[in-house]
Design a protein around this motif. Sequence first.
Motif, short mmCIF file in Angstrom:
data_model
loop_
_atom_site.label_atom_id
_atom_site.label_comp_id
_atom_site.label_asym_id
_atom_site.label_seq_id
_atom_site.Cartn_x
_atom_site.Cartn_y
_atom_site.Cartn_z
N UNK A 163 -2.77 11.34 8.68
CA UNK A 163 -2.05 12.33 7.86
C UNK A 163 -0.57 11.99 7.71
N UNK A 164 0.04 11.47 8.77
CA UNK A 164 1.46 11.15 8.68
C UNK A 164 1.71 9.95 7.76
N UNK A 165 0.76 9.01 7.72
CA UNK A 165 0.91 7.89 6.78
C UNK A 165 0.83 8.40 5.35
N UNK A 166 -0.14 9.30 5.08
CA UNK A 166 -0.27 9.85 3.73
C UNK A 166 0.98 10.64 3.34
N UNK A 167 1.57 11.30 4.31
CA UNK A 167 2.80 12.04 4.03
C UNK A 167 3.93 11.08 3.64
N UNK A 168 4.00 9.95 4.35
CA UNK A 168 5.02 8.96 4.03
C UNK A 168 4.81 8.41 2.62
N UNK A 169 3.56 8.15 2.25
CA UNK A 169 3.26 7.67 0.90
C UNK A 169 3.71 8.70 -0.13
N UNK A 170 3.46 9.99 0.14
CA UNK A 170 3.85 11.05 -0.78
C UNK A 170 5.36 11.07 -0.99
N UNK A 171 6.10 10.79 0.08
CA UNK A 171 7.56 10.80 -0.02
C UNK A 171 8.07 9.59 -0.79
N UNK A 172 7.44 8.42 -0.60
CA UNK A 172 7.93 7.19 -1.20
C UNK A 172 7.35 6.92 -2.58
N UNK A 173 6.14 7.39 -2.84
CA UNK A 173 5.49 7.13 -4.13
C UNK A 173 5.07 8.45 -4.74
N UNK A 193 4.74 9.57 -7.62
CA UNK A 193 3.84 9.58 -8.77
C UNK A 193 2.39 9.33 -8.35
N UNK A 194 2.16 9.03 -7.07
CA UNK A 194 0.83 8.70 -6.56
C UNK A 194 0.27 9.87 -5.78
N UNK A 195 -0.99 10.22 -6.03
CA UNK A 195 -1.68 11.24 -5.25
C UNK A 195 -2.13 10.61 -3.94
N UNK A 196 -1.46 10.96 -2.86
CA UNK A 196 -1.73 10.34 -1.57
C UNK A 196 -3.07 10.76 -0.97
N UNK A 197 -3.78 11.68 -1.59
CA UNK A 197 -5.10 12.07 -1.12
C UNK A 197 -6.21 11.29 -1.83
N UNK A 198 -5.83 10.44 -2.78
CA UNK A 198 -6.78 9.60 -3.50
C UNK A 198 -6.63 8.15 -3.02
N UNK A 235 0.82 -1.21 0.00
CA UNK A 235 0.00 0.00 0.00
C UNK A 235 0.86 1.26 0.00
N UNK A 236 1.92 1.26 0.78
CA UNK A 236 2.71 2.49 0.85
C UNK A 236 3.99 2.45 0.02
#
Length: 350
Positions: A292-302, A304-309, A247-248
Amino acid sequence: MTPPAQRGRLAGQFDLPEDVAAFSLEAQRRGWSDGLPLIPPTEGRVEAMLAGVSRDPLSVVGVLAPRQGEATVHAIAVNAVMAGCRPAQLPIVVAAIAGLADPAFNLPGVNATTHPCGAFVLVSGPAARSAGVHGGAGCFGPAYPANVAIGRAVRLVLLNVAGATPGSGDRATQGTPAKLAFCATEREDASPWPPFHTTRGLRPGDSAVTVFAAEAPHNIQDHASNTADGVLRTVAGAMGQAGSNNLWLGGEPLLAFGPEHAATVAAEGWTREQVQAYLHAEARYPSDRLSPEFRELVSLRRQAIDAEQPLPIADAPESIHIIVAGGPGKHSSWLPTFGDMTRPVTTPLD
């Protein structure tokens, strides 16, 4: 017992008991054991095992982290004897070790991670049948000697050559039963799609071994749906879960369709590629249910992925691998992986 080969020479022999119970206790004391009884690797047994391959026993198949141990053919054969393999199964174990040593698999990361991933050995083609590897009912469980022996031999090599001892070389927080023995084949006879190894560039009649850094199978049951849409909705919902590395991090998870689910889906004309595309689009988790912190981690690692979707579990449809395995029953399973920090590696067999 003749221990693993080391840098161009065979190490000296240990004077160890040939009785299984006595040897198993001594192996536990020396840190060679996975905790189960072991067959003493006498010189005669190791020589008989080596007859299963034509390679020089001193040839190095790979250098395995974290110890940077040299996995020679001889060292692999010693561990295959202890695990209970037959000589005809040794080529599969050797191919699996070659896959683990490939940089794409990232064995240093897999052994160092706190994530509970084992080395899943998928044997494909005629070699799986001749070695007795099982892909039918209960294929991920006990009672099938080839599955258990091959999977266990791979784990013993990781313990004794790579130095992946739980708590030190293997840093998994809780571990997983998949680290004991994790080997199966697919149900080519029950699959509506071409054999898995054809997706890796091989011909249908070829044989191969593919290794995945994967968690133990996560069950997916759907006894109610009788349409492709219904089954795929359930599968997508199960795979699009919070908590997986996929997922992340994305990566290449594996879906093992049970034959009944696969037949329901394929009866309406779905190809493997269409299922992959569907799951890439639908096996997602709502980002607003994550911190929010998980979504931030996704933004850093992925990036190309919109972490708000809704978050996908793979970066592309072809990154979701699909096999058919198991027996009667409306169950499938999926195997989350170590994420994008590992890739499955396929080694052809002669």
